[in-house]
Motif scaffolding. Structure first.
Motif, PDB file in Angstrom:
ATOM      1  N   PRO A  59      43.191   3.002 -23.809  1.00 12.08           N
ATOM      2  CA  PRO A  59      44.550   2.830 -24.099  1.00 12.08           C
ATOM      3  C   PRO A  59      44.800   3.137 -25.688  1.00 12.08           C
ATOM      4  O   PRO A  59      45.904   2.965 -26.142  1.00 12.08           O
ATOM      5  CB  PRO A  59      44.790   1.404 -24.027  1.00 12.08           C
ATOM      6  N   ASN A  60      43.810   3.675 -26.257  1.00  9.87           N
ATOM      7  CA  ASN A  60      43.954   3.797 -27.818  1.00  9.87           C
ATOM      8  C   ASN A  60      45.054   4.737 -27.959  1.00  9.87           C
ATOM      9  O   ASN A  60      45.163   5.864 -27.359  1.00  9.87           O
ATOM     10  CB  ASN A  60      42.665   4.229 -28.405  1.00  9.87           C
ATOM     11  N   ARG A  67      52.865   8.090 -24.470  1.00  7.75           N
ATOM     12  CA  ARG A  67      52.586   7.958 -22.936  1.00  7.75           C
ATOM     13  C   ARG A  67      51.607   6.623 -22.684  1.00  7.75           C
ATOM     14  O   ARG A  67      50.756   6.357 -23.465  1.00  7.75           O
ATOM     15  CB  ARG A  67      52.155   9.167 -22.145  1.00  7.75           C
ATOM     16  N   THR A  68      51.343   6.318 -21.441  1.00 12.24           N
ATOM     17  CA  THR A  68      50.779   5.265 -21.125  1.00 12.24           C
ATOM     18  C   THR A  68      49.258   5.861 -20.411  1.00 12.24           C
ATOM     19  O   THR A  68      49.316   7.244 -20.168  1.00 12.24           O
ATOM     20  CB  THR A  68      51.143   4.281 -19.910  1.00 12.24           C
ATOM     21  N   GLU A  71      50.179   7.652 -17.238  1.00 13.09           N
ATOM     22  CA  GLU A  71      50.660   8.793 -17.088  1.00 13.09           C
ATOM     23  C   GLU A  71      49.835   9.870 -17.593  1.00 13.09           C
ATOM     24  O   GLU A  71      50.077  11.031 -17.065  1.00 13.09           O
ATOM     25  CB  GLU A  71      51.994   8.534 -18.096  1.00 13.09           C
ATOM     26  N   VAL A  72      48.880   9.681 -18.454  1.00 13.95           N
ATOM     27  CA  VAL A  72      48.268  10.918 -18.788  1.00 13.95           C
ATOM     28  C   VAL A  72      47.270  11.296 -17.896  1.00 13.95           C
ATOM     29  O   VAL A  72      47.055  12.558 -17.536  1.00 13.95           O
ATOM     30  CB  VAL A  72      47.473  10.469 -20.417  1.00 13.95           C
ATOM     31  N   ARG A  73      46.641  10.316 -17.300  1.00 11.40           N
ATOM     32  CA  ARG A  73      45.881  10.478 -16.094  1.00 11.40           C
ATOM     33  C   ARG A  73      46.418  11.375 -14.862  1.00 11.40           C
ATOM     34  O   ARG A  73      45.808  12.132 -14.519  1.00 11.40           O
ATOM     35  CB  ARG A  73      45.191   9.235 -15.492  1.00 11.40           C
ATOM     36  N   ILE A 122      48.645  17.947 -31.887  1.00  9.65           N
ATOM     37  CA  ILE A 122      49.399  17.158 -30.873  1.00  9.65           C
ATOM     38  C   ILE A 122      50.576  16.494 -31.120  1.00  9.65           C
ATOM     39  O   ILE A 122      50.641  16.168 -32.484  1.00  9.65           O
ATOM     40  CB  ILE A 122      48.743  16.295 -29.881  1.00  9.65           C
ATOM     41  N   ARG A 123      51.638  16.966 -30.379  1.00  7.83           N
ATOM     42  CA  ARG A 123      52.923  16.482 -30.974  1.00  7.83           C
ATOM     43  C   ARG A 123      53.129  14.956 -30.400  1.00  7.83           C
ATOM     44  O   ARG A 123      53.381  14.631 -29.146  1.00  7.83           O
ATOM     45  CB  ARG A 123      54.255  17.288 -30.222  1.00  7.83           C
TER      46      ARG A 123
END
Length: 252
Positions: A59-60, A67-68, A71-73, A122-123
């Motif tokens: 969660p860092n 995103r959460t 969501e990234v996973r 990364i944006r």
């Protein structure tokens, strides 16, 4: 439109086919990654190269770009298409492929000894980007010696530009840099001078810069100068990381 993430996995073998029941083996790695994420400011995630997705995302916030973790996973490697600037995306793909080709050239018994690191943007928003330092090491291999799981640590880059691709053998200390000619070149042995080693050893004891200076009969600014040189040599962001890297490489 779904992005094709296949290029991120070249030339990883497709023969792993880890059965679902073997995923019970991954639980300790997920628990350890989660524990590490609670004790560091860095972002961590676990890559599952068998299923070609992320097994764990911390969660860092640094790596999440708003995103959460869930969501990234869910996005998996498609996440990179959303957050990496287009002009750097091909470079990132080239680094992935070069790293895996290096890995597959190594004996199976050494394949968990290597750490690859590099920098890319990364944006975080449409207007803002961060240059991040990405460090990856295998943690679990398939029975055939392929990377099944890898741990990635993401931090803010201490360098001013993207690239800086380096592979380190944590067992021998050997380092290989990826050149502009798209070749791996072995670097000369990493050597710390006596003053740098002294400062690291005193730092292990928890001494401040002023206390280190008093012990070595040098002023505080000189201590800071030597620490800066150590950080550059070891690609470390702070003294804690520098001590860990130096100890791991047998330099202190």
């Amino acid at each position: 439109m779904t992005q094709d993430t296949t290029p991120f996995f070249s030339p990883i073998s497709r023969r792993m086919q880890i059965p679902d029941e073997d995923y019970a083996l991954t639980a300790p790695y997920v628990a350890m990654a989660d524990a590490l994420s609670r004790s560091t400011n860095h972002s961590l995630y676990l890559i599952d190269y068998n299923r070609r997705n992320f097994l764990y995302v911390s969660p860092n916030p640094l790596f999440l770009c708003g995103r959460t973790p869930e969501e990234v996973r869910r996005l998996g490697y498609a996440f990179y298409f959303e957050v990496v600037p287009p002009e750097e995306l091909q470079t990132l793909l080239d680094i992935n492929e070069a790293g895996f080709r290096f890995y597959y050239a190594q004996p199976v018994e050494k394949r968990t000894d290597f750490i690859i690191e590099y920098d890319f943007h990364i944006r975080t928003t449409d207007r803002h980007t961060h240059l991040v330092h990405h460090k990856l090491t295998p943690v679990l291999l398939s029975p055939q010696g392929d990377i099944w799981l890898a741990l990635c640590v993401v931090s803010l880059s201490p360098t001013p530009q993207a690239g800086n691709v380096l592979i380190t053998d944590k067992a021998s200390g050997d380092r290989h840099v990826y050149s502009s000619a798209r070749r791996w070149r072995k670097l000369p042995p990493l050597i710390l001078n006596e003053r740098e080693r002294d400062i690291l050893q005193l730092s292990v004891k928890g001494l401040s810069n002023a206390e280190i200076g008093a012990a070595l009969f040098i002023d505080t600014n000189t201590v800071k100068y030597h620490k800066k040189n150590v950080f550059e040599k070891l690609h470390a962001e702070n003294i804690t990381e520098a001590v860990g890297i130096a100890a791991n490489l047998g330099l202190i």
